[in-house]
Design an enzyme around this catalytic site. Structure first.
Site, short mmCIF file in Angstrom:
data_model
loop_
_atom_site.label_atom_id
_atom_site.label_comp_id
_atom_site.label_asym_id
_atom_site.label_seq_id
_atom_site.Cartn_x
_atom_site.Cartn_y
_atom_site.Cartn_z
CB ALA A 79 112.00 127.85 84.53
CG HIS A 80 110.25 132.23 86.46
ND1 HIS A 80 110.68 133.20 87.32
CD2 HIS A 80 111.18 132.15 85.50
CE1 HIS A 80 111.82 133.69 86.90
NE2 HIS A 80 112.15 133.06 85.80
CG ASN A 81 106.62 134.25 83.81
OD1 ASN A 81 107.37 134.58 84.71
ND2 ASN A 81 105.35 134.66 83.74
#
Length: 361
Positions: A235-237
């Site tokens: 997922a993001h980051n």
């Protein structure tokens, strides 16, 4: 291409026991090997199969005697990995851009790179030396690929993805798609724009149908030497450290940070905003809800340190017997209580005459 046993021994840093001039044409499993084949034996079971089979030579990592030619090495599995490319070399791709590829005039493609049929390369993208883009690869605007990157068919790199050298991304993977970011605004979910990117270090391999989301603001990072199996969601980051192993169907929620040499087995789920230390191992199907310090092994749902989780598993296995014992004790207690009540409510033990009865003469 055939090799002598002596040539293979030099390649893997081993020694020949027997005839070093025997010519070997291919590598095969022990139970399907033919004369002229090389096989390997990393334990006694494999060695017995190899001895009974028809292979002309065996890779071993222990002192053994055999009528066959032996190539003794320090570690048979490592030697196996080094020998296979000799007999099964990778395909070679001629430099150049296929006529059906669409390359933006502002993109820079190294003259030694191979761009396959139907590829699309966006504005400002940089394709480094000896890169190979198989058919129908999409490289978005301002992506940067280092040296010897292989992108297999139908790989998609969203804009501004940065890929190091000697990276392989297998078919169907999508790198840099929007992170799953929404905020409740009254009755609707308002999308939070995802304006970060993805940075992939050198020597990373990403399996088929993997999705790596770009960061909401900063980057999603996959560290040098990390290997990601098929069907993984990052997922993001998220930040994954160096030389980690992420096995199939694992999901890592947003902003979680993994240290170096982390191993996540199949179908592990990590909650968001966690910190996973160096050299942590998480067993298959575990659900991690808390930070994990360095050098620990966790498993379970929710995941816990392995010793604690094992004690709970043992306790659960003993539970049916414990329930039977409790039920038996309850029956015995009920019987004792029933006997006590009967004794307390029974007839009087006295035999005296009834008051006011007739008098004897």
């Amino acid at each position: 291409m055939p090799f002598t046993a002596a040539e293979i021994a030099r390649h893997v840093g081993g020694e020949v026991i027997g005839d070093g001039s025997v010519v070997l044409h291919r590598f095969a499993p022990a139970d399907r090997a033919e004369p002229g084949d090389l096989t390997f034996a990393e334990n006694e079971v494999f060695l017995a199969r190899a001895e009974q089979g028809r292979a002309s030579a065996i890779l071993v990592d222990r002192p053994v005697t055999s009528a066959k030619t032996l190539i003794r090495v320090r570690n048979a599995r490592i030697a196996f990995a080094k020998v296979l490319p000799l007999f099964f070399p990778e395909p070679q791709f001629a430099p150049g851009i296929h006529p059906t590829a669409v390359v933006d005039p502002s993109a820079r493609v190294d003259s030694t790179a191979h761009i396959g049929p139907g590829c699309v390369i966006g504005a400002g993208a940089v394709i480094g030396p000896r890169c190979v883009l198989w058919a129908q690869v999409f490289v978005g605007e301002n992506c940067v690929l280092g040296e010897e990157v292989w992108l297999f068919p139908h790989v998609t790199l969203y804009p501004r993805t940065q890929v190091g050298s000697r990276v392989r991304i297998h078919a169907g993977s999508v790198i840099g798609s929007d992170g799953f970011g929404y905020v409740q605004d009254g009755p609707v979910h308002l999308k939070v724009p995802q304006v970060g990117n993805v940075i992939i270090g050198d020597d990373v391999e990403i399996g088929a149908n993997v999705t790596v989301d770009r960061g909401a603001l900063g980057p999603t990072v996959i560290g040098r030497g990390t290997k990601i199996d098929n069907l993984v969601q990052v997922a993001h980051n998220v930040s994954i450290g160096e030389r980690c192993l992420i096995v199939a169907q694992t999901g890592i929620a947003g902003s979680t940070r993994l240290g170096n040499y982390v191993v996540l087995a199949g179908q592990v789920g990590l909650a968001g905003h966690l910190k996973i230390g160096d050299r942590v191992s998480v067993a298959a199907k575990s659900g991690v809800m808390h930070d994990i310090p360095d050098n620990q092994k966790w498993f379970g749902i929710p995941a816990q340190p392995d010793r604690q989780a094992k004690r709970q598993i043992v306790a659960l296995q003993q539970l049916p017997d414990l329930l039977r014992r409790v039920a038996e004790l309850e029956k015995q207690l009920a019987a004792l209580q029933s006997g006590r009540v009967t004794a307390e409510s029974g007839p009087s033990a006295g035999t005296g005459a009834t008051p006011g009865g007739p008098q004897g003469s």
